[in-house]
Scaffold this motif. Structure first.
Motif, PDB file in Angstrom:
ATOM      1  N   GLY A 113       0.806  -1.228   0.000  1.00  0.00           N
ATOM      2  CA  GLY A 113       0.000   0.000   0.000  1.00  0.00           C
ATOM      3  C   GLY A 113       0.834   1.270   0.000  1.00  0.00           C
ATOM      4  N   ASP A 114       2.107   1.180   0.440  1.00  0.00           N
ATOM      5  CA  ASP A 114       2.980   2.370   0.375  1.00  0.00           C
ATOM      6  C   ASP A 114       3.248   2.714  -1.087  1.00  0.00           C
ATOM      7  N   THR A 115       3.360   4.015  -1.346  1.00  0.00           N
ATOM      8  CA  THR A 115       3.653   4.425  -2.719  1.00  0.00           C
ATOM      9  C   THR A 115       5.020   5.095  -2.779  1.00  0.00           C
ATOM     10  N   LEU A 116       5.501   5.262  -4.011  1.00  0.00           N
ATOM     11  CA  LEU A 116       6.872   5.728  -4.223  1.00  0.00           C
ATOM     12  C   LEU A 116       6.886   6.807  -5.288  1.00  0.00           C
ATOM     13  N   GLY A 117       7.519   7.943  -4.960  1.00  0.00           N
ATOM     14  CA  GLY A 117       7.841   8.928  -5.981  1.00  0.00           C
ATOM     15  C   GLY A 117       6.694   9.837  -6.363  1.00  0.00           C
ATOM     16  N   TYR A 118       7.019  10.719  -7.341  1.00  0.00           N
ATOM     17  CA  TYR A 118       6.025  11.677  -7.844  1.00  0.00           C
ATOM     18  C   TYR A 118       4.790  10.951  -8.373  1.00  0.00           C
ATOM     19  N   ASP A 119       3.655  11.566  -8.131  1.00  0.00           N
ATOM     20  CA  ASP A 119       2.368  11.021  -8.594  1.00  0.00           C
ATOM     21  C   ASP A 119       2.136   9.600  -8.079  1.00  0.00           C
ATOM     22  N   GLN A 120       2.814   9.263  -6.973  1.00  0.00           N
ATOM     23  CA  GLN A 120       2.688   7.923  -6.381  1.00  0.00           C
ATOM     24  C   GLN A 120       2.841   6.860  -7.473  1.00  0.00           C
ATOM     25  N   TYR A 121       3.953   7.002  -8.207  1.00  0.00           N
ATOM     26  CA  TYR A 121       4.132   6.232  -9.442  1.00  0.00           C
ATOM     27  C   TYR A 121       4.068   4.727  -9.209  1.00  0.00           C
ATOM     28  N   PHE A 122       4.684   4.270  -8.083  1.00  0.00           N
ATOM     29  CA  PHE A 122       4.743   2.828  -7.818  1.00  0.00           C
ATOM     30  C   PHE A 122       4.018   2.548  -6.510  1.00  0.00           C
ATOM     31  N   THR A 123       3.206   1.486  -6.470  1.00  0.00           N
ATOM     32  CA  THR A 123       2.554   1.076  -5.227  1.00  0.00           C
ATOM     33  C   THR A 123       3.024  -0.324  -4.866  1.00  0.00           C
ATOM     34  N   ALA A 124       3.534  -0.461  -3.641  1.00  0.00           N
ATOM     35  CA  ALA A 124       4.010  -1.780  -3.211  1.00  0.00           C
ATOM     36  C   ALA A 124       2.815  -2.702  -2.965  1.00  0.00           C
ATOM     37  N   THR A 125       2.909  -3.925  -3.488  1.00  0.00           N
ATOM     38  CA  THR A 125       1.848  -4.911  -3.226  1.00  0.00           C
ATOM     39  C   THR A 125       2.325  -5.921  -2.198  1.00  0.00           C
ATOM     40  N   GLU A 126       3.618  -5.863  -1.884  1.00  0.00           N
ATOM     41  CA  GLU A 126       4.195  -6.749  -0.864  1.00  0.00           C
ATOM     42  C   GLU A 126       5.351  -5.973  -0.231  1.00  0.00           C
ATOM     43  N   PRO A 127       5.871  -6.430   0.896  1.00  0.00           N
ATOM     44  CA  PRO A 127       7.029  -5.711   1.464  1.00  0.00           C
ATOM     45  C   PRO A 127       8.144  -5.623   0.411  1.00  0.00           C
ATOM     46  N   THR A 128       8.621  -4.414   0.174  1.00  0.00           N
ATOM     47  CA  THR A 128       9.591  -4.201  -0.922  1.00  0.00           C
ATOM     48  C   THR A 128      10.742  -3.339  -0.409  1.00  0.00           C
ATOM     49  N   LYS A 129      11.958  -3.857  -0.549  1.00  0.00           N
ATOM     50  CA  LYS A 129      13.130  -3.092  -0.110  1.00  0.00           C
ATOM     51  C   LYS A 129      13.599  -2.224  -1.283  1.00  0.00           C
ATOM     52  N   VAL A 130      13.778  -0.945  -0.998  1.00  0.00           N
ATOM     53  CA  VAL A 130      14.071   0.013  -2.071  1.00  0.00           C
ATOM     54  C   VAL A 130      15.341   0.794  -1.741  1.00  0.00           C
ATOM     55  N   ALA A 131      16.185   0.956  -2.750  1.00  0.00           N
ATOM     56  CA  ALA A 131      17.337   1.871  -2.619  1.00  0.00           C
ATOM     57  C   ALA A 131      17.052   3.104  -3.465  1.00  0.00           C
ATOM     58  N   THR A 132      17.193   4.271  -2.843  1.00  0.00           N
ATOM     59  CA  THR A 132      17.176   5.519  -3.625  1.00  0.00           C
ATOM     60  C   THR A 132      18.619   5.768  -4.059  1.00  0.00           C
ATOM     61  N   ILE A 133      18.809   6.129  -5.329  1.00  0.00           N
ATOM     62  CA  ILE A 133      20.174   6.287  -5.849  1.00  0.00           C
ATOM     63  C   ILE A 133      20.373   7.689  -6.439  1.00  0.00           C
ATOM     64  N   SER A 134      21.654   8.048  -6.615  1.00  0.00           N
ATOM     65  CA  SER A 134      22.006   9.438  -6.953  1.00  0.00           C
ATOM     66  C   SER A 134      22.087   9.661  -8.465  1.00  0.00           C
ATOM     67  N   MET A 135      21.107   9.190  -9.200  1.00  0.00           N
ATOM     68  CA  MET A 135      21.053   9.429 -10.642  1.00  0.00           C
ATOM     69  C   MET A 135      19.598   9.505 -11.051  1.00  0.00           C
ATOM     70  N   GLY A 136      19.276  10.475 -11.897  1.00  0.00           N
ATOM     71  CA  GLY A 136      17.907  10.584 -12.395  1.00  0.00           C
ATOM     72  C   GLY A 136      17.915  10.890 -13.878  1.00  0.00           C
ATOM     73  N   HIS A 137      16.732  11.112 -14.411  1.00  0.00           N
ATOM     74  CA  HIS A 137      16.674  11.314 -15.866  1.00  0.00           C
ATOM     75  C   HIS A 137      17.388  12.596 -16.279  1.00  0.00           C
ATOM     76  N   GLY A 138      17.610  13.514 -15.314  1.00  0.00           N
ATOM     77  CA  GLY A 138      18.357  14.736 -15.614  1.00  0.00           C
ATOM     78  C   GLY A 138      19.827  14.476 -15.894  1.00  0.00           C
ATOM     79  N   ASP A 139      20.297  13.263 -15.615  1.00  0.00           N
ATOM     80  CA  ASP A 139      21.683  12.915 -15.944  1.00  0.00           C
ATOM     81  C   ASP A 139      21.799  12.406 -17.380  1.00  0.00           C
ATOM     82  N   GLY A 140      20.662  12.340 -18.038  1.00  0.00           N
ATOM     83  CA  GLY A 140      20.702  11.870 -19.419  1.00  0.00           C
ATOM     84  C   GLY A 140      20.604  10.362 -19.512  1.00  0.00           C
TER      85      GLY A 140
END
Ligand SMILES: Cc1ncc(COP(=O)(O)O)c(C=O)c1O
Length: 367
Positions: A254-281
């Motif tokens: 039920g937890d969501t992730l990111g802008y516009d709640q893009y991803f919704t966890a359906t089970e316990p999910t371990k997530v790493a936030t990392i230092s690269m985004g689409h602005g890096d090309g």
């Protein structure tokens, strides 16, 4: 992002050994050397191999190289917007000519600056991108060029539409036409220092078409994308792109992730936030639609992105810690991610996917 210059050196030597000592190699370093760093690589090819000429797509790319102290000949392969003509003349940059109107303006500007502008003639043998049409058009273009006192023709070239393809008949047909046209130019008494047709792919399989020089881009930088033959020179990838884990968290169903709640966890999910985004090309659809990166030798799926930060699912990946390295391109353990994997995943050209990397991604050159 690390660019291994030892590998680039070995790639150049492989190409040199393949084509022999008498053919010039013109490294094509357009688009910031396809994202690897144009000025640094221009210095590398001049210092290490004393190349006579480097090719770019646009005048400003060559101007930047001149201002950084690159003194070899520079050739702009693409069409030149008229407002770039003064800079091309001022910085002694060879440009590609195929229209009389351009020749007129270049000649006038060269006269104004008291210089002789050097050009190469582009012959359109079938790709229909830029170039003079063979036959009558080419003949009258050559005659016209001879009337221009402030222009010197240094060479002539063409480009293949599909040299990377399995089937070589169209490229062979293009070369036959090119050869005839070169004879026509010579019959007009015009001397050509540079005659060239082969990009990297054709350099691998088309020795008959080397003429005086070859123009490899991606091949030197580690990417042989020939379908026929495959990887015959043993060209190696030289780039590793890494970023870091900045936070690790557990999402509950039920937890969501990111802008516009893009991803919704359906089970316990371990997530790493990392230092690269689409602005890096990094091509955004790979971050939003299930592309992969490597952590501690395991493949991890992207769960979404924002401009500067992205999310990876890290369930089952051992020992992930804060500041853990994340491999976006290159090897980690048994896995390697290459631009060809990106191409296969997205259906996009690997050249595009490589070239869009932003300048803010620091390039480090390993010597
Ligand atoms: C005219 C011309 N020559 C050479 C190249 C280098 O091509 P490659 O990277 O396929 O070797 C290019 C790139 O597209 C080009 O446009």
């Amino acid at each position: 992002m690390e660019v291994d210059l030892k590998i680039l050196k070995a790639n150049f030597e492989r190409v040199r050994a393949h084509i022999g000592p008498d053919i010039d190699i013109i490294p094509i370093l357009k688009g910031n050397a396809y994202g690897l760093g144009g000025i640094e690589l221009a210095k590398f090819y001049v210092d290490e191999f004393d190349v006579k000429m480097i090719g770019n797509a646009q005048v400003w790319e060559s101007v930047e190289m001149r201002e950084a102290g690159i003194n070899c000949e520079l050739l702009v392969l693409g069409g030149v917007p008229f407002n770039n003509i003064p800079a091309a003349v001022k910085y002694s940059i060879q440009t590609t000519a195929f229209e009389q109107e351009y020749v007129d303006l270049l000649d006038e500007e060269a006269a104004r600056q008291g210089k002789v502008a050097e050009i190469q003639i582009k012959i359109n043998t079938g790709m229909n991108r830029i170039g003079v049409k063979p036959g009558e058009d080419l003949l009258s273009f050559v005659k016209y060029l001879k009337t221009k006192d402030n222009i010197k023709v240094r060479g002539a070239f063409t480009h293949y539409a599909s040299s990377h393809a399995k089937e070589h008949s169209f490229a062979t047909q293009q070369f036959e036409l090119f050869k005839q046209e070169i004879e026509e130019i010579k019959a007009e008494g015009m001397e050509l220092d540079y005659i060239h047709t082969c990009n990297g792919c054709a350099t691998v399989w088309f020795p008959e078409a080397y003429c005086t020089a070859v123009r490899p881009g991606n091949l030197l930088l580690g990417y042989d994308y020939n379908k026929n033959p495959l990887d015959s020179l043993g060209i190696e990838h030289a780039v590793t792109w890494r970023c870091f884990v900045t936070q690790i968290k557990m999402l509950q169903p039920g937890d969501t992730l990111g802008y516009d709640q893009y991803f919704t966890a359906t089970e316990p999910t371990k997530v790493a936030t990392i230092s690269m985004g689409h602005g890096d090309g990094y091509y955004r659809p790979m971050l939003m639609e299930g592309g992969h990166a490597l952590i501690n030798g395991k493949k991890c799926k992207f769960l979404g992105t924002s401009m500067d930060q992205s999310y990876l699912a890290i369930d089952g990946v051992p020992d992930v810690v804060l500041n853990n390295e994340v491999t976006l391109l290159g090897k980690d353990g048994d896995y390697e991610i290459t631009p060809f994997d990106w191409r296969d995943f997205t259906g996009q050209s690997f050249v595009f996917l490589n070239s869009i990397r932003n300048v803010r991604v620091k390039r480090i050159y390993l010597k």
